[in-house]
Scaffold this motif. Structure first.
Motif, PDB file in Angstrom:
ATOM      1  N   PHE A 142      -3.998  -6.641  -4.222  1.00 28.57           N
ATOM      2  CA  PHE A 142      -2.868  -5.889  -4.759  1.00 28.57           C
ATOM      3  C   PHE A 142      -2.302  -6.640  -5.961  1.00 28.57           C
ATOM      4  O   PHE A 142      -2.108  -7.862  -5.903  1.00 28.57           O
ATOM      5  CB  PHE A 142      -1.771  -5.739  -3.712  1.00 28.57           C
ATOM      6  CG  PHE A 142      -2.006  -4.633  -2.728  1.00 28.57           C
ATOM      7  CD1 PHE A 142      -1.099  -3.586  -2.619  1.00 28.57           C
ATOM      8  CD2 PHE A 142      -3.134  -4.623  -1.917  1.00 28.57           C
ATOM      9  CE1 PHE A 142      -1.316  -2.562  -1.709  1.00 28.57           C
ATOM     10  CE2 PHE A 142      -3.352  -3.604  -1.011  1.00 28.57           C
ATOM     11  CZ  PHE A 142      -2.446  -2.570  -0.905  1.00 28.57           C
ATOM     12  N   ASP A 158      -4.080  -4.912   6.269  1.00 27.36           N
ATOM     13  CA  ASP A 158      -3.215  -4.707   5.110  1.00 27.36           C
ATOM     14  C   ASP A 158      -2.716  -6.050   4.591  1.00 27.36           C
ATOM     15  O   ASP A 158      -2.932  -7.097   5.212  1.00 27.36           O
ATOM     16  CB  ASP A 158      -2.009  -3.830   5.485  1.00 27.36           C
ATOM     17  CG  ASP A 158      -2.405  -2.388   5.700  1.00 27.36           C
ATOM     18  OD1 ASP A 158      -3.232  -1.874   4.939  1.00 27.36           O
ATOM     19  OD2 ASP A 158      -1.883  -1.782   6.663  1.00 27.36           O
ATOM     20  N   HIS A 181      -9.734  -1.458 -10.215  1.00 28.48           N
ATOM     21  CA  HIS A 181      -8.894  -2.278  -9.332  1.00 28.48           C
ATOM     22  C   HIS A 181      -8.233  -3.350 -10.182  1.00 28.48           C
ATOM     23  O   HIS A 181      -8.940  -4.130 -10.849  1.00 28.48           O
ATOM     24  CB  HIS A 181      -9.737  -2.935  -8.236  1.00 28.48           C
ATOM     25  CG  HIS A 181     -10.371  -1.954  -7.314  1.00 28.48           C
ATOM     26  ND1 HIS A 181      -9.711  -1.399  -6.248  1.00 28.48           N
ATOM     27  CD2 HIS A 181     -11.611  -1.404  -7.323  1.00 28.48           C
ATOM     28  CE1 HIS A 181     -10.522  -0.563  -5.630  1.00 28.48           C
ATOM     29  NE2 HIS A 181     -11.682  -0.545  -6.259  1.00 28.48           N
ATOM     30  N   ASN A 241       0.958  -6.062  -8.645  1.00 28.68           N
ATOM     31  CA  ASN A 241       2.153  -5.241  -8.873  1.00 28.68           C
ATOM     32  C   ASN A 241       2.247  -4.098  -7.865  1.00 28.68           C
ATOM     33  O   ASN A 241       2.561  -2.961  -8.223  1.00 28.68           O
ATOM     34  CB  ASN A 241       2.176  -4.696 -10.304  1.00 28.68           C
ATOM     35  CG  ASN A 241       2.290  -5.807 -11.329  1.00 28.68           C
ATOM     36  OD1 ASN A 241       2.976  -6.808 -11.098  1.00 28.68           O
ATOM     37  ND2 ASN A 241       1.617  -5.660 -12.449  1.00 28.68           N
ATOM     38  N   GLY A 242       1.914  -4.393  -6.612  1.00 27.49           N
ATOM     39  CA  GLY A 242       2.082  -3.425  -5.525  1.00 27.49           C
ATOM     40  C   GLY A 242       0.984  -2.392  -5.373  1.00 27.49           C
ATOM     41  O   GLY A 242       1.101  -1.492  -4.556  1.00 27.49           O
ATOM     42  N   ARG A 243      -0.104  -2.485  -6.154  1.00 28.04           N
ATOM     43  CA  ARG A 243      -1.151  -1.474  -6.030  1.00 28.04           C
ATOM     44  C   ARG A 243      -2.539  -2.121  -6.033  1.00 28.04           C
ATOM     45  O   ARG A 243      -2.788  -3.064  -6.789  1.00 28.04           O
ATOM     46  CB  ARG A 243      -1.031  -0.411  -7.103  1.00 28.04           C
ATOM     47  CG  ARG A 243      -1.275  -0.878  -8.493  1.00 28.04           C
ATOM     48  CD  ARG A 243      -1.050   0.220  -9.533  1.00 28.04           C
ATOM     49  NE  ARG A 243      -1.808  -0.041 -10.720  1.00 28.04           N
ATOM     50  CZ  ARG A 243      -1.581  -1.004 -11.590  1.00 28.04           C
ATOM     51  NH1 ARG A 243      -0.577  -1.831 -11.411  1.00 28.04           N
ATOM     52  NH2 ARG A 243      -2.340  -1.149 -12.660  1.00 28.04           N
ATOM     53  N   PRO A 244      -3.480  -1.555  -5.235  1.00 25.36           N
ATOM     54  CA  PRO A 244      -4.832  -2.098  -5.174  1.00 25.36           C
ATOM     55  C   PRO A 244      -5.842  -1.332  -6.028  1.00 25.36           C
ATOM     56  O   PRO A 244      -6.934  -1.828  -6.287  1.00 25.36           O
ATOM     57  CB  PRO A 244      -5.191  -1.944  -3.700  1.00 25.36           C
ATOM     58  CG  PRO A 244      -4.481  -0.671  -3.317  1.00 25.36           C
ATOM     59  CD  PRO A 244      -3.194  -0.676  -4.106  1.00 25.36           C
ATOM     60  N   ASP A 290      -6.471   2.066  -9.115  1.00 27.70           N
ATOM     61  CA  ASP A 290      -6.027   3.116 -10.027  1.00 27.70           C
ATOM     62  C   ASP A 290      -7.127   4.176 -10.044  1.00 27.70           C
ATOM     63  O   ASP A 290      -8.232   3.923 -10.540  1.00 27.70           O
ATOM     64  CB  ASP A 290      -5.805   2.558 -11.445  1.00 27.70           C
ATOM     65  CG  ASP A 290      -4.625   1.605 -11.498  1.00 27.70           C
ATOM     66  OD1 ASP A 290      -3.559   1.954 -10.957  1.00 27.70           O
ATOM     67  OD2 ASP A 290      -4.771   0.518 -12.069  1.00 27.70           O
ATOM     68  N   TRP A 291      -6.826   5.336  -9.458  1.00 23.60           N
ATOM     69  CA  TRP A 291      -7.810   6.417  -9.366  1.00 23.60           C
ATOM     70  C   TRP A 291      -7.876   7.192 -10.668  1.00 23.60           C
ATOM     71  O   TRP A 291      -6.852   7.446 -11.307  1.00 23.60           O
ATOM     72  CB  TRP A 291      -7.461   7.356  -8.212  1.00 23.60           C
ATOM     73  CG  TRP A 291      -7.670   6.717  -6.881  1.00 23.60           C
ATOM     74  CD1 TRP A 291      -6.715   6.266  -6.016  1.00 23.60           C
ATOM     75  CD2 TRP A 291      -8.926   6.451  -6.259  1.00 23.60           C
ATOM     76  NE1 TRP A 291      -7.299   5.723  -4.901  1.00 23.60           N
ATOM     77  CE2 TRP A 291      -8.661   5.831  -5.021  1.00 23.60           C
ATOM     78  CE3 TRP A 291     -10.258   6.671  -6.623  1.00 23.60           C
ATOM     79  CZ2 TRP A 291      -9.672   5.432  -4.141  1.00 23.60           C
ATOM     80  CZ3 TRP A 291     -11.256   6.278  -5.751  1.00 23.60           C
ATOM     81  CH2 TRP A 291     -10.968   5.673  -4.527  1.00 23.60           C
ATOM     82  N   HIS A 346     -12.762   4.823 -10.616  1.00 29.22           N
ATOM     83  CA  HIS A 346     -11.527   4.080 -10.380  1.00 29.22           C
ATOM     84  C   HIS A 346     -11.664   2.653 -10.885  1.00 29.22           C
ATOM     85  O   HIS A 346     -12.766   2.200 -11.208  1.00 29.22           O
ATOM     86  CB  HIS A 346     -11.153   4.093  -8.888  1.00 29.22           C
ATOM     87  CG  HIS A 346     -12.175   3.480  -7.978  1.00 29.22           C
ATOM     88  ND1 HIS A 346     -13.375   4.097  -7.658  1.00 29.22           N
ATOM     89  CD2 HIS A 346     -12.179   2.297  -7.313  1.00 29.22           C
ATOM     90  CE1 HIS A 346     -14.060   3.328  -6.827  1.00 29.22           C
ATOM     91  NE2 HIS A 346     -13.364   2.227  -6.608  1.00 29.22           N
TER      92      HIS A 346
END
Length: 131
Positions: free
Chosen positions: A112, A30, A55, A114-117, A119-120, A53
């Motif tokens: 990552f 992580d 990224h 903005n806190g996300r790896p 977008d589904w 998706h």
């Protein structure tokens, strides 16, 4: 130095919301205070695949076993095999998974933002998969 034993990173089933078919996801590492990316080993049975998706920071795939497919939105499916390294730039809509006859395993590395790896988006339909 930080050692993460395999037993502390059990495999889990890929959720039906983001995968079609039988998919196993094993976390490898992580993010932490010094690293802004994560990784997992993902194994797909024949016909199993991700949903579409993107990224925000892009994604690198390293195929470690089998044969699979990867496809960018609007493009043709591309065959991927053991040893292939695939770079998908940030924001590019795509999917990946096993072929209709073979399983495939890859290591996925994503940054990552903005806190996300990831977008589904919507699932890849059977018709689109088989095309």
């Amino acid at each position: 130095m930080d050692i993460s034993p395999k037993a502390s990173r059990p495999a889990g089933r890929g959720p039906a919301e983001t995968f079609t078919g039988e998919v196993s996801v094993t976390p490898l590492f992580d993010t932490n205070d010094d690293r802004s990316f994560s990784s997992a080993r993902v194994s797909f049975t024949p016909c199993a695949r991700t949903a579409w998706h993107t990224h925000p920071g892009g994604q690198t795939l390293i195929v470690t076993a089998g044969t699979g497919w990867v496809q960018e939105w609007g493009g043709d499916k591309q065959r991927i095999t053991e040893g292939d390294v695939i770079w998908t730039p940030p924001g590019v809509k795509h999917w990946h998974g096993g072929t209709s006859e073979t399983a495939m395993t890859h290591i996925a590395i994503q940054t990552f933002v903005n806190g996300r790896p990831v977008d589904w988006l919507e699932h890849v339909t059977d018709d689109d998969y088989l095309r």
